[in-house]
Design an enzyme around this catalytic site. Structure first.
Site, short mmCIF file in Angstrom:
data_model
loop_
_atom_site.label_atom_id
_atom_site.label_comp_id
_atom_site.label_asym_id
_atom_site.label_seq_id
_atom_site.Cartn_x
_atom_site.Cartn_y
_atom_site.Cartn_z
N GLY A 134 -33.21 99.94 2.51
CA GLY A 134 -34.26 100.07 1.48
C GLY A 134 -34.62 101.53 1.23
CB VAL B 16 -29.17 101.34 -17.68
CG1 VAL B 16 -28.18 100.96 -16.62
CG2 VAL B 16 -30.31 102.14 -17.09
CD GLU C 30 -18.87 95.72 -3.57
OE1 GLU C 30 -18.27 95.38 -4.59
OE2 GLU C 30 -18.40 95.58 -2.41
CE LYS D 2 -20.69 93.18 7.20
NZ LYS D 2 -20.73 94.26 8.19
N GLY E 181 -24.82 102.14 7.26
CA GLY E 181 -25.62 103.36 7.15
C GLY E 181 -26.44 103.34 5.86
N1 LIG Z 1 -28.02 98.91 8.07
C1 LIG Z 1 -26.84 98.84 7.47
O1 LIG Z 1 -25.98 99.74 7.61
C2 LIG Z 1 -26.50 97.67 6.60
C3 LIG Z 1 -27.37 96.62 6.46
N2 LIG Z 1 -27.05 95.56 5.64
C4 LIG Z 1 -27.98 94.47 5.45
O2 LIG Z 1 -29.09 94.95 4.72
C5 LIG Z 1 -30.27 94.26 5.10
C6 LIG Z 1 -31.32 95.27 5.59
O3 LIG Z 1 -30.81 95.96 6.70
P1 LIG Z 1 -31.57 97.23 7.32
O4 LIG Z 1 -32.12 98.06 6.22
O5 LIG Z 1 -30.63 97.82 8.28
O6 LIG Z 1 -32.75 96.50 8.09
P2 LIG Z 1 -34.09 97.15 8.69
O7 LIG Z 1 -34.47 96.32 9.87
O8 LIG Z 1 -33.92 98.62 8.87
O9 LIG Z 1 -35.16 96.94 7.53
C7 LIG Z 1 -35.69 95.70 7.18
C8 LIG Z 1 -36.87 95.90 6.26
O10 LIG Z 1 -37.36 94.66 5.80
C9 LIG Z 1 -38.73 94.49 6.13
N3 LIG Z 1 -38.88 93.09 6.55
C10 LIG Z 1 -38.09 92.41 7.42
N4 LIG Z 1 -38.52 91.15 7.54
C11 LIG Z 1 -39.60 91.04 6.74
C12 LIG Z 1 -40.49 89.98 6.45
N5 LIG Z 1 -40.37 88.78 7.01
N6 LIG Z 1 -41.50 90.21 5.57
C13 LIG Z 1 -41.65 91.42 5.02
N7 LIG Z 1 -40.83 92.48 5.25
C14 LIG Z 1 -39.83 92.28 6.11
C15 LIG Z 1 -39.03 95.45 7.28
O11 LIG Z 1 -40.39 95.81 7.23
P3 LIG Z 1 -41.03 96.89 8.25
O12 LIG Z 1 -40.34 98.20 7.92
O13 LIG Z 1 -42.47 96.92 7.92
O14 LIG Z 1 -40.70 96.40 9.63
C16 LIG Z 1 -38.07 96.59 6.94
O15 LIG Z 1 -38.68 97.48 6.04
C17 LIG Z 1 -29.83 93.25 6.16
O16 LIG Z 1 -29.53 92.03 5.52
C18 LIG Z 1 -28.57 93.89 6.72
O17 LIG Z 1 -27.69 92.92 7.27
C19 LIG Z 1 -25.86 95.54 4.93
C20 LIG Z 1 -24.97 96.57 5.05
C21 LIG Z 1 -25.21 97.70 5.92
N1 LIG Z 2 -24.38 95.88 11.27
C1 LIG Z 2 -23.44 96.00 10.20
C2 LIG Z 2 -24.08 96.72 9.05
C3 LIG Z 2 -23.33 96.55 7.81
O1 LIG Z 2 -23.04 95.47 7.35
C4 LIG Z 2 -22.23 96.79 10.67
O2 LIG Z 2 -22.28 97.35 11.76
O3 LIG Z 2 -21.21 96.79 9.94
NA NA Z 3 -19.13 96.72 -0.25
#
Ligand SMILES: NC(=O)C1=CN([C@@H]2O[C@H](COP(=O)(O)OP(=O)(O)OC[C@H]3O[C@@H](n4cnc5c(N)ncnc54)[C@H](OP(=O)(O)O)[C@@H]3O)[C@@H](O)[C@H]2O)C=CC1
Ligand SMILES: N[C@@H](CC=O)C(=O)O
Ligand code: NA
Length: 432
Positions: A15, A33, A129, A205, A302
């Site tokens: 995020g 866009v 994606e 995946k 990442g």
């Molecule tokens: N990290 C990576 O490299 C990759 C991640 N992904 C996917 O992307 C998604 C996010 O991953 P990532 O950013 O690493 O996760 P994080 O744990 O870093 O972030 C999750 C975010 O969501 C918020 N959150 C989680 N649960 C809730 C809830 N129940 N209600 C409200 N807010 C919530 C958290 O809030 P708060 O900050 O307040 O705790 C946090 O801001 C996952 O589905 C992951 O599998 C996909 C590809 C790569």
């Molecule tokens: N935890 C996952 C994050 C991306 O999907 C990974 O290590 O590949």
């Molecule tokens: Na991709």
């Protein structure tokens, strides 16, 4: 066109990257866009938490309805993770005619078909994606770039965390626990890394990839899974000695109408195109009947790499909005699912055994293999220090999974076999 308003579910690793890219690439986005794009609400768990990116505290909320039912929000980006709760939020968002972009492979591997149908029925896009191989445009590569071809094989290093761990253990001799911790600190691992190290993340995946690549609904339960937790230092040393490198590999293979999909630690010949993929990098090797071999390579995890895929999907939604064609790109699978039986799945195997160091044991073992018509590419025997045991390490020629599993049963039944230490799939021929 009026400014486009985005609601973000989650402000963690991915995020924060999304917010940075939307801010830093605003000119490019506007050029593509034709209107400004801004994040107007962000759902988090803890409002007071320190963030990796600066956001106006007024746009943070803990109430999902501020986004999923907010009439001013056009597009919902889901980067919070989770399954059931998240499915509910996205269903509500779709019912409220929001387009969806998600990075959530847990969700798409299980509820993808149902959510895609709901999105289409409501005239909404649902793009994902980032859910496979982070920043690599592999889903668009399959769906658009290779749309005209018939894909027969996909092999992928699709989990950054495990590739990071295996690379560091093999190259630097680092300890598993230390490297896992490092992968967590770098934001590669899932919040609970069990799914990474036990192969489930890669299996999700592969289910998504094979559903798209083979145009049939492959469920998560159809993917045979084994993770990296049992790999030992000895296995890595033997791999190197025999001219292989150990990787967690997802394999999706079609023969005629039937497919196999699995994720397992695999000894890859050093000359294999995937063998050089190191650290958190991912790669997907795709074989198409017409195109032949292709390979998609890049960062699989990442903050910014993953966010690139998310924001590119966002651009896709916005372009469709301009053209008035949202909700029209999801295709229903062309084929009924047909899975191979174990006697139709072929591979070479690496096996390491501890046996009693006695006359006749070696020939008893080789007889079991020949009874199943499986021969050896390599075999070596070494004494195990300070014990009356010998270690037998072998690589088979191609064998069916059924034969190989029966061989393992017979070996375990032999009194002289004290322990089946390890067993891995082998891909490609090693030079040594
Ligand atoms: N990290 C990576 O490299 C990759 C991640 N992904 C996917 O992307 C998604 C996010 O991953 P990532 O950013 O690493 O996760 P994080 O744990 O870093 O972030 C999750 C975010 O969501 C918020 N959150 C989680 N649960 C809730 C809830 N129940 N209600 C409200 N807010 C919530 C958290 O809030 P708060 O900050 O307040 O705790 C946090 O801001 C996952 O589905 C992951 O599998 C996909 C590809 C790569
Ligand atoms: N935890 C996952 C994050 C991306 O999907 C990974 O290590 O590949
Ligand atoms: Na991709």
């Amino acid at each position: 066109m009026e400014a486009i308003s985005i609601g973000l579910l989650g402000l963690g690793t991915v995020g924060s990257g999304v917010v940075k890219i939307i801010e830093n690439h605003q000119d490019k986005l506007m050029h593509q866009v034709g209107c400004p794009v801004h994040v107007s609400k962000v759902l988090v768990k803890n409002i007071d938490k320190e963030r990796a990116v600066e956001v106006d505290s007024n746009i943070l909320t803990t109430n999902p309805d501020d986004i999923i039912k907010n009439p001013e929000i056009n597009i919902v980006i889901e980067v919070m993770g989770g399954l059931e709760e998240t499915r509910g939020y996205l269903q509500t968002a779709i019912e409220n005619h929001k387009h969806i972009v998600t990075a959530n492979k847990d969700l798409m591997a299980v509820y993808g078909p149902e959510l895609l149908l709901a999105a289409s029925a409501n005239g909404c896009d649902l793009f994902y994606e980032a859910s496979v191989a982070g920043g690599i445009p592999i889903l668009r590569g399959l769906v658009d770039g290779l749309a005209s071809d018939r894909i027969t094989k996909m092999m992928g290093i699709v989990n950054g965390t495990t590739n990071f761990i295996l690379s560091k253990m093999s190259k630097e001799g680092s300890a598993y626990e230390n490297v896992l911790k490092e992968a967590q600190e770098l934001g590669y691992a899932e919040s609970d890394p069990t799914a990474d190290v036990e192969g489930l993340d890669a299996a999700r995946k592969m289910a998504i990839l094979s559903t798209l690549g083979f145009s049939m609904n492959i469920d998560l339960d159809d993917v045979k899974v084994k993770g990296i937790t049992e790999i030992t230092e000895e296995d890595l040393q033997y791999a190197e000695q025999l001219g292989y490198t150990m990787k967690l590999i997802g394999i999706a293979h079609r023969d005629g109408e039937k497919v196999e999909v699995s994720v397992q630690p695999t000894l890859l010949a050093e000359a294999h195109p995937l063998a050089g993929v190191q650290d958190e990098y991912n790669a997907v090797y795709v074989y198409g009947e017409a195109v032949g071999e292709t390979m998609f390579y890049g960062p699989g995890a990442g903050s910014l790499p993953t966010a690139t895929a998310v924001v590119s999907d966002l651009v896709g939604v916005m372009k469709n909005m301009r053209l008035g064609v949202n909700g029209k790109s999801a295709a229903t699978p062309q084929y009924e699912k047909m899975l191979k039986d174990d006697n139709e799945i072929f591979s070479k195997y690496f096996l390491r055994l501890h046996v009693s160091d006695e006359v006749g044991v070696f020939s008893n073992i080789t007889n079991i293999f020949s009874d199943h018509h499986v021969s050896f590419e390599k075999i070596l025997q070494v004494p195990v220090k300070e014990r009356e045991l010998a270690e037998i390490v072998l690589v088979t020629h191609q064998a069916s999974l059924e034969d190989y599993e029966n061989i393992l049963i017979s070996l375990r039944d032999l009194q002289a076999v004290k322990d089946v230490k390890s067993s891995y799939r082998v891909e490609g021929g090693a030079k040594r």
